[in-house]
Design a protein around this motif. Structure first.
Motif, PDB file in Angstrom:
ATOM      1  N   VAL A  33       1.038  -1.142  -0.241  1.00 13.41           N
ATOM      2  CA  VAL A  33       0.030  -0.005  -0.073  1.00 13.41           C
ATOM      3  C   VAL A  33       0.869   1.258  -0.108  1.00 13.41           C
ATOM      4  N   GLY A  34       2.052   1.151   0.752  1.00 10.53           N
ATOM      5  CA  GLY A  34       2.910   2.291   0.682  1.00 10.53           C
ATOM      6  C   GLY A  34       3.719   2.444  -0.558  1.00 10.53           C
ATOM      7  N   ALA A  37       1.079   4.183  -2.864  1.00 13.08           N
ATOM      8  CA  ALA A  37       0.886   5.585  -2.466  1.00 13.08           C
ATOM      9  C   ALA A  37       2.027   6.237  -3.173  1.00 13.08           C
ATOM     10  N   SER A  38       3.313   6.038  -3.032  1.00 12.12           N
ATOM     11  CA  SER A  38       4.131   6.555  -3.746  1.00 12.12           C
ATOM     12  C   SER A  38       4.050   6.647  -5.254  1.00 12.12           C
ATOM     13  N   ALA A  40       1.475   6.975  -6.753  1.00 10.93           N
ATOM     14  CA  ALA A  40       0.573   8.090  -6.926  1.00 10.93           C
ATOM     15  C   ALA A  40       1.087   9.546  -6.659  1.00 10.93           C
ATOM     16  N   ASN A  41       2.057   9.413  -5.744  1.00 11.17           N
ATOM     17  CA  ASN A  41       2.781  10.875  -5.579  1.00 11.17           C
ATOM     18  C   ASN A  41       3.540  10.988  -6.488  1.00 11.17           C
ATOM     19  N   ALA A  79      -1.126  14.492   0.516  1.00 10.03           N
ATOM     20  CA  ALA A  79      -1.009  12.904   0.502  1.00 10.03           C
ATOM     21  C   ALA A  79       0.201  12.415   1.300  1.00 10.03           C
ATOM     22  N   GLY A  83      -0.716   9.595   4.071  1.00 10.02           N
ATOM     23  CA  GLY A  83      -0.306   8.413   3.867  1.00 10.02           C
ATOM     24  C   GLY A  83       0.318   7.690   5.148  1.00 10.02           C
ATOM     25  N   MET A  86      -2.140   6.617   7.365  1.00 11.59           N
ATOM     26  CA  MET A  86      -2.667   5.665   6.907  1.00 11.59           C
ATOM     27  C   MET A  86      -1.748   4.500   7.473  1.00 11.59           C
ATOM     28  N   THR A  87      -0.625   4.600   7.131  1.00  7.04           N
ATOM     29  CA  THR A  87       0.433   3.442   7.464  1.00  7.04           C
ATOM     30  C   THR A  87       0.434   3.296   8.931  1.00  7.04           C
TER      31      THR A  87
END
Length: 114
Positions: A33-34, A37-38, A40-41, A79, A83, A86-87
């Motif tokens: 998931v991390g 997210a990276s 997307a960033n 974000a 993130g 969220m983490t």
């Protein structure tokens, strides 16, 4: 023309989805998931990039100068904070699951739940 950031985003997305779909360990799922997210960033930062652009902090800029698009950069900062939260929440749930079941293997947890 090869656009390297978008290739990197694609590779990161593939790695992240692979980890989500094919890994049974919950820690590896959190890492996946991390990675997503990276990706997307990186995608957002890449959309705001302009070749030979300057930072949009000047009030008087010559007309021939090109500025980078600052909105994606602001979204990425937000974000990153989301993130991180969220983490943190996911890892807190992982700790709770481990205390409850004594394992982080999703198949084993399903078996123990009945």
């Amino acid at each position: 023309m090869i656009n390297l950031p978008y290739i990197a985003v694609t590779i990161l997305l593939l790695i992240g989805f692979y980890g989500l779909i094919f890994r049974d360990n919950i820690i590896k799922t959190v890492i996946s998931v991390g990675i997503l997210a990276s990706a997307a960033n990186l995608f957002l930062v890449s959309t705001g990039y302009r070749a030979e652009g300057i930072t949009p902090i000047f009030t008087a800029v010559p007309e021939d100068m090109v500025m980078v698009f600052a909105v994606p950069q602001a979204l990425v900062i937000t974000a990153i904070v989301i993130g991180l939260a969220m983490t943190t929440l996911m890892l807190a749930l992982v700790i709770r699951i481990y205390k409850e079941y004594g394992t982080l293997d999703t198949k084993e947890i399903r078996r123990l739940r009945g």
